[in-house]
Design a protein around this motif. Structure first.
Motif, PDB file in Angstrom:
ATOM      1  N   ARG A   1       1.128   4.294   9.156  1.00  0.00           N
ATOM      2  CA  ARG A   1       2.116   5.332   9.495  1.00  0.00           C
ATOM      3  C   ARG A   1       3.079   5.557   8.338  1.00  0.00           C
ATOM      4  O   ARG A   1       3.485   6.684   8.067  1.00  0.00           O
ATOM      5  N   ALA A   2       3.445   4.446   7.659  1.00  0.00           N
ATOM      6  CA  ALA A   2       4.377   4.569   6.527  1.00  0.00           C
ATOM      7  C   ALA A   2       3.750   5.438   5.434  1.00  0.00           C
ATOM      8  O   ALA A   2       4.435   6.255   4.808  1.00  0.00           O
TER       9      ALA A   2
ATOM     10  N   LEU B   1      -4.963  13.011   3.905  1.00  0.00           N
ATOM     11  CA  LEU B   1      -5.400  11.830   3.136  1.00  0.00           C
ATOM     12  C   LEU B   1      -6.194  10.900   4.045  1.00  0.00           C
ATOM     13  O   LEU B   1      -5.679  10.418   5.049  1.00  0.00           O
ATOM     14  N   PRO B   2      -7.477  10.639   3.728  1.00  0.00           N
ATOM     15  CA  PRO B   2      -8.222   9.736   4.594  1.00  0.00           C
ATOM     16  C   PRO B   2      -7.750   8.286   4.441  1.00  0.00           C
ATOM     17  O   PRO B   2      -7.675   7.778   3.322  1.00  0.00           O
ATOM     18  N   ILE B   3      -7.415   7.662   5.560  1.00  0.00           N
ATOM     19  CA  ILE B   3      -7.033   6.245   5.561  1.00  0.00           C
ATOM     20  C   ILE B   3      -8.012   5.525   6.485  1.00  0.00           C
ATOM     21  O   ILE B   3      -8.114   5.846   7.672  1.00  0.00           O
TER      22      ILE B   3
ATOM     23  N   ALA C   1       0.807  -1.232   0.000  1.00  0.00           N
ATOM     24  CA  ALA C   1       0.000   0.000   0.000  1.00  0.00           C
ATOM     25  C   ALA C   1       0.840   1.282   0.000  1.00  0.00           C
ATOM     26  O   ALA C   1       0.539   2.207  -0.763  1.00  0.00           O
ATOM     27  N   PRO C   2       1.913   1.382   0.812  1.00  0.00           N
ATOM     28  CA  PRO C   2       2.680   2.639   0.776  1.00  0.00           C
ATOM     29  C   PRO C   2       3.277   2.916  -0.611  1.00  0.00           C
ATOM     30  O   PRO C   2       3.224   4.055  -1.090  1.00  0.00           O
TER      31      PRO C   2
ATOM     32  N   ASP D   1       1.087  -4.989  11.880  1.00  0.00           N
ATOM     33  CA  ASP D   1       1.715  -4.453  10.668  1.00  0.00           C
ATOM     34  C   ASP D   1       0.854  -3.378  10.026  1.00  0.00           C
ATOM     35  O   ASP D   1       1.347  -2.417   9.448  1.00  0.00           O
ATOM     36  N   VAL D   2      -0.459  -3.553  10.137  1.00  0.00           N
ATOM     37  CA  VAL D   2      -1.359  -2.655   9.433  1.00  0.00           C
ATOM     38  C   VAL D   2      -1.234  -1.219   9.959  1.00  0.00           C
ATOM     39  O   VAL D   2      -1.326  -0.256   9.203  1.00  0.00           O
ATOM     40  N   VAL D   3      -0.974  -1.079  11.260  1.00  0.00           N
ATOM     41  CA  VAL D   3      -0.772   0.260  11.818  1.00  0.00           C
ATOM     42  C   VAL D   3       0.530   0.845  11.282  1.00  0.00           C
ATOM     43  O   VAL D   3       0.605   2.037  10.941  1.00  0.00           O
TER      44      VAL D   3
END
Ligand SMILES: [Zn+2]
Ligand SMILES: [Zn+2]
Length: 603
Positions: free
Chosen positions: A372-373, A384-386, A345-346, A366-368
């Motif tokens: 953050r990445a 940016l909405p995540i 995703a990053p 990992d998802v957090v």
């Protein structure tokens, strides 16, 4: 302000001997300011009764209709509302902007000849249609704010302020956090935003269709429990809470019993005065001695870019994905859908710059880290909405500080699409709110420990902003402190405003990224072009803010310079801004723990 209920039932009209007292008609409320501005909120079957009454008074009529959303129980009264038929009358109809179809087409749908003998075109009154997003608008002397609710269709709640009082209508709405359906637990994230929308209102008319005990069978249906309505109203310091959108199966006796038990609880917890809305019930609301000042904000009628075509959503999917059906639904809205794994995703975000990212729960932390990445990516929009997608509500709670929003299973694909639409609509408005930094609580504690909040002006700070304004030849220089919801200027050179809301603040972006923020021309910057301080007073075009970071690492505010003309800032200029910020921090550290007792600021 005068408020009268004409329809209090949810979902379907329910006339009969067991609903005589609270009424069987679906949602409709009449609101009138003392200057005579007439606003009808929602047009359920109750609107037929109101319409007959208005028509009987005669004379040309001027009115406004605010529709929360276009589900049947909120629009079925439109064909039966005589004032829309009479030539000479003038009506403005407002409703959430949809995807693909215009408001007019949507309303015309229920009046096609297979459903109804009179078409929308045959209505004799002059009717203007207005499509709204989240924001503010003015209707006569009434300030209106709109706010997205959590429902299966794009739905707006409305806050109406006039005559020194505030009234909020919030139907249909489901708790964002399902844990709150029982009325207990911490109000955070989107539920907190919802409560802020109700803040201090004199009257809140809130969806209260279900009881907490019924809710497990109704998850994802888009409605509140009475317990949730009371919890958010209490949190928001609401004066009176009207339970409404009553479940069709809740008869008069059951509502009586419910209100009696809730009143006892509300008294015990110093909550609002609570009652069940009843057809025909009228309230006259008068201003308290201290009236809330109307807040400027984003114009609700601003046109987002056409149909949001070209907006893209990244679905970072776990396997198996909970969102398998979503891409097709979104593509039908002409939204560009990108799909990746969570780990990728990053990289995909950096390359494709999506408008919205949905990150699915992989079950570990990992998802957090991935979230953050993405936030740390250079050049990334801070707003940016995540959105975190999970089946575990407790995990959603644990990580909600990192994400903009959460989407918790079970949900239907169309419900997920509605949430995505709301986020895209928000993002389409070229004014982005900065998220809170990860160390927000520590940051707030550091500000309070400074003891500077709302203290009188001090020369030791004022000379810094004076020098900054002269050095950079700008009309405005500020030393700003950022509390949870407000930004306040400890020193303010060249501007009338002493504080702004955090959502509208440029500095909140610099504080979030903990780096200097330079905006050469706000009018062409997607994050600020529609910000009220850009479109209105003082007409900001240029902004440069340097974060003020204390020795303990907490970023408490900024030193910033503003201009009403666009301009660049050189590296040398940035270095000077850093020097001045350093001096401001030194002054702040100098008084820490001094004679002033730290006080908790008023929100
Ligand atoms: Zn409804
Ligand atoms: Zn609905």
């Amino acid at each position: 302000m005068h408020v009268r209920f004409f329809g209090t039932r949810g979902s379907i009209a329910t006339p009969g001997p067991s609903t005589l007292r609270y009424g069987g008609n679906t949602s409709c409320v009449e609101v009138r300011s003392s200057a005579g501005t007439l606003i009808v909120v929602d047009m359920g079957t109750g609107a037929a009764v109101l319409g007959r009454e208005l028509a009987a008074r005669g004379g040309p009529l001027r009115g406004h209709i605010l529709i929360s959303h276009t589900h049947w129980d909120h629009i079925q009264g439109i064909p039966f509302f005589p004032p829309l038929l009479a030539p000479g009358n003038e009506w403005d109809i407002y409703a959430p902007r949809g995807f693909g179809r215009t408001l007019r087409d949507t309303l015309a749908g229920q009046m096609q000849d297979t459903y109804f003998p009179v078409s929308l075109e045959q209505l004799g009154a002059t009717i203007r249609y207005h499509e709204l997003v989240e924001g503010h608008l003015q209707i006569g002397d009434v300030e209106v704010a709109s706010h997205y609710l959590n429902h299966g269709a794009l739905t707006l709640g409305y806050r109406l302020e006039a005559d020194g009082v505030a009234v909020v209508y919030a139907c249909d709405h489901e708790p964002h956090s399902r844990l709150l359906a029982a009325g207990t637990g911490e109000i955070s994230g989107e539920d907190r935003r919802h409560a802020e929308f109700l803040a201090g209102a004199d009257l809140v008319m809130h969806d209260a269709q279900y009881l907490a005990s019924e809710y497990p069978q109704k998850i994802g249906w888009g409605h509140s429990t009475v317990e949730y309505a009371l919890a958010v109203a209490r949190f928001a310091g609401v004066k009176q809470l009207a339970l409404t959108h009553h479940d069709p199966r809740r008869d008069d006796a059951a509502l009586d019993e419910l209100v009696a038990s809730l009143r006892a609880e509300s008294r015990r917890t110093k909550g609002p005065h609570i009652f069940a809305a009843a057809e025909g019930h009228e309230l006259e609301l008068v201003a308290r001695s201290v009236a809330a000042a109307p807040k400027p904000g984003f114009p609700a009628q601003a046109a987002p870019p056409p149909a949001l075509v070209g907006r893209s959503v990244l679905l970072a999917a776990a396997s198996p994905s909970r969102l398998a059906e979503l891409p097709d639904l979104l593509r039908a809205d002409a939204v560009n859908v990108l799909v990746s794994s969570v780990a990728e995703a990053p990289a995909v975000t950096a390359r494709e710059k999506p408008t919205l990212v949905l990150l699915e729960d992989t079950g570990d932390d990992d998802v957090v880290e991935v979230c953050r990445a993405i936030r740390r990516l250079p050049g990334m929009e801070p707003g940016l909405p995540i959105v975190f997608v999970t089946s575990d509500e407790r995990r959603a709670h644990a990580v909600d500080h990192a994400f903009t929003d959460t989407l918790v299973e079970p949900f239907s694909p169309t419900y997920a699409r509605t949430r995505v639409r709301a986020w895209l609509m928000r993002a389409a408005c070229r004014w982005t709110r900065a998220p809170s930094p990860d160390d927000e609580e520590r940051r707030l504690a550091a500000i309070r420990a400074l003891g500077l909040w709302k203290t009188p002006p001090e020369e030791r700070f004022d000379r810094i902003t004076r020098v900054a304004a002269a050095l950079f030849d700008v009309p405005i220089a500020l030393i700003a402190l950022m509390e949870r919801d407000r930004e306040w200027f400890k020193s303010c050179c060249g501007m009338e405003i002493r504080e702004v809301s955090r959502d509208e603040s440029f500095c909140s972006h610099a504080i979030f990224q903990r780096r200097p923020l330079v905006v050469d021309d706000a009018r062409v910057d997607e994050r600020f072009a529609d910000n009220p301080y850009v479109t209105g007073y003082p007409g900001v075009r240029f902004y440069a803010g340097h974060p003020l970071v204390l020795e303990n690492g907490s970023c408490v505010g900024t030193l910033c310079i503003l201009d009403t003309k666009p301009r660049p800032l050189t590296d040398d200029g940035l270095a000077l801004l850093r020097d001045l910020a350093g001096i401001a921090v030194q002054e702040m550290e100098a008084t820490k723990g001094g004679q002033r007792v730290p006080e908790t600021p008023r929100p």
